[in-house]
Design a protein around this motif. Sequence first.
Motif, short mmCIF file in Angstrom:
data_model
loop_
_atom_site.label_atom_id
_atom_site.label_comp_id
_atom_site.label_asym_id
_atom_site.label_seq_id
_atom_site.Cartn_x
_atom_site.Cartn_y
_atom_site.Cartn_z
N MET A 18 -6.19 -3.12 12.95
CA MET A 18 -6.09 -4.33 12.13
C MET A 18 -5.11 -4.09 10.97
N LYS A 19 -4.21 -5.04 10.74
CA LYS A 19 -3.23 -4.91 9.67
C LYS A 19 -3.85 -5.27 8.32
N THR A 20 -3.38 -4.58 7.28
CA THR A 20 -3.86 -4.90 5.94
C THR A 20 -2.68 -4.92 4.98
N ILE A 21 -2.74 -5.85 4.02
CA ILE A 21 -1.69 -5.99 3.02
C ILE A 21 -2.15 -5.35 1.71
N CYS A 22 -1.31 -4.49 1.16
CA CYS A 22 -1.57 -3.92 -0.17
C CYS A 22 -0.60 -4.61 -1.14
N LEU A 23 -1.13 -5.51 -1.95
CA LEU A 23 -0.33 -6.29 -2.89
C LEU A 23 -0.47 -5.69 -4.29
N TYR A 24 0.67 -5.33 -4.88
CA TYR A 24 0.65 -4.65 -6.18
C TYR A 24 1.68 -5.26 -7.12
N PHE A 25 1.30 -5.40 -8.40
CA PHE A 25 2.21 -5.90 -9.43
C PHE A 25 2.28 -4.93 -10.60
#
Length: 456
Positions: A1-8
């Motif tokens: 399963m793909k996962t998104i790591c969103l960082y700012f």
Amino acid sequence: MKTICLYFEVHQITHLKRYRFFEIGSDHYYYDDYANEQGINEVAERSYIPALKTLIGMAKENEGEFKVALSISGVALEQLEIYAPAVIELLHELNATGCCEFICEPYSHGLSSLISEECFREEVERMRRKVKDYFGQEPKVFRNSSLIYDNEIGGIVASMGFKGMLIEGAKHVLGWKSPHYLYHCTENPNLKLLMRDFKLSDDISLRFSNSDWNEYPLFADKYIGWIASMPENEQVINIFMELSALGVFQPLSSNILEFLKALPVCAKQQGITFSTPSEIVTKLKSVDMMDVPYPMSWVDEERDISPWLGNVMQREAFNKLYSVAERVYLCEDKRIKQDWYYLQASNNFRFMTTKETGVALNRGIYDSAYDAFTNYMNILGDFLGRVDALYPVDMDNEELGSLLTTIKNQGEELVQLNDEVAKLKKALAKAEKQAGEKKAEKKETAAKTTARKTKK
């Protein structure tokens, strides 16, 4: 399963004022307070406040299925405290959702990792404490200023106890490899590396509102579709950017926040999740080491350190600043310590660049790279004089080394004493507990004896 790591990332420039040569030795205040207040209020109104409100709403609406990570430099937090406390309140509100991980970075947003391990460790630990005090989180993942990284830096970061680090997915480092896997540091396999997908990140932060872009207009379902179409075994999609991309680089009128809000909904339809950096480094295994013998960053086409140290002026200023690093390390003067962090900030050296990148660089008050160098060196001349007044230049290295050794030994002794105190406290608590239990047993025995005598 793909996962998104969103960082700012959140960092704010501390603007230096015009500082003339004849002011050296008489004026020890180096900052343009008006420019700092105006600058941070503008970015807060245009970006930080609406962007953070959007992230808070996304966390609440998606009931734990949306995750995001933030890092904030120490100098940015100081400015937010003074000029934009509303942003601080929103950061606490985002933290309260339980969907945001705060990761650690150098306090100054500087380049100490390239020249002084002691300075680097000191400011990272200071930022670590700041994150703990502010948000109650113990950072497990680290990001260096502008994602600067090489094997040696990775080894240092691993030795400080971090489990993961965010780095750039630069082409010259990846080669044929994909950034959509978890890698590890060559010097310490315990440090996992999350590599930024610069194309997907820049599609949002740099190209989103560009009507000449062949993918314009970009909608959330198309963007998530790109991710879904990637090979099944490519599971980690790292999308890293500055928070100011939402509202400053990409204006709010471009509907950038509406695009962002739609991402979790579209991702869920495709079976794609969101994860924090800590969740990824904990759950997934590294597929290979990532060998980075020379420093890389996320800036410019070359993805190296030339934006800050690419010419003679930059290197001269940089080396002159860190020539007093050991003396600043010794001092207890709070003003000098504060100025030290502000003068280390990477943008001071960025303003001195002479690189032709095809992208306009806003130098603020400076007309040219030489103008930025001259002003910075005037300020640095005064700062060095203040440091030398505390620890004169005629103090030889042996004497300075002796002082540092003494301080280090005292620190180690203090740690040992604190450990002993903790052990004694633990032993005392145990003894008091045992004494209390014995006392209770005696009372119970006495009560039983009294009861028997009463029956007789």
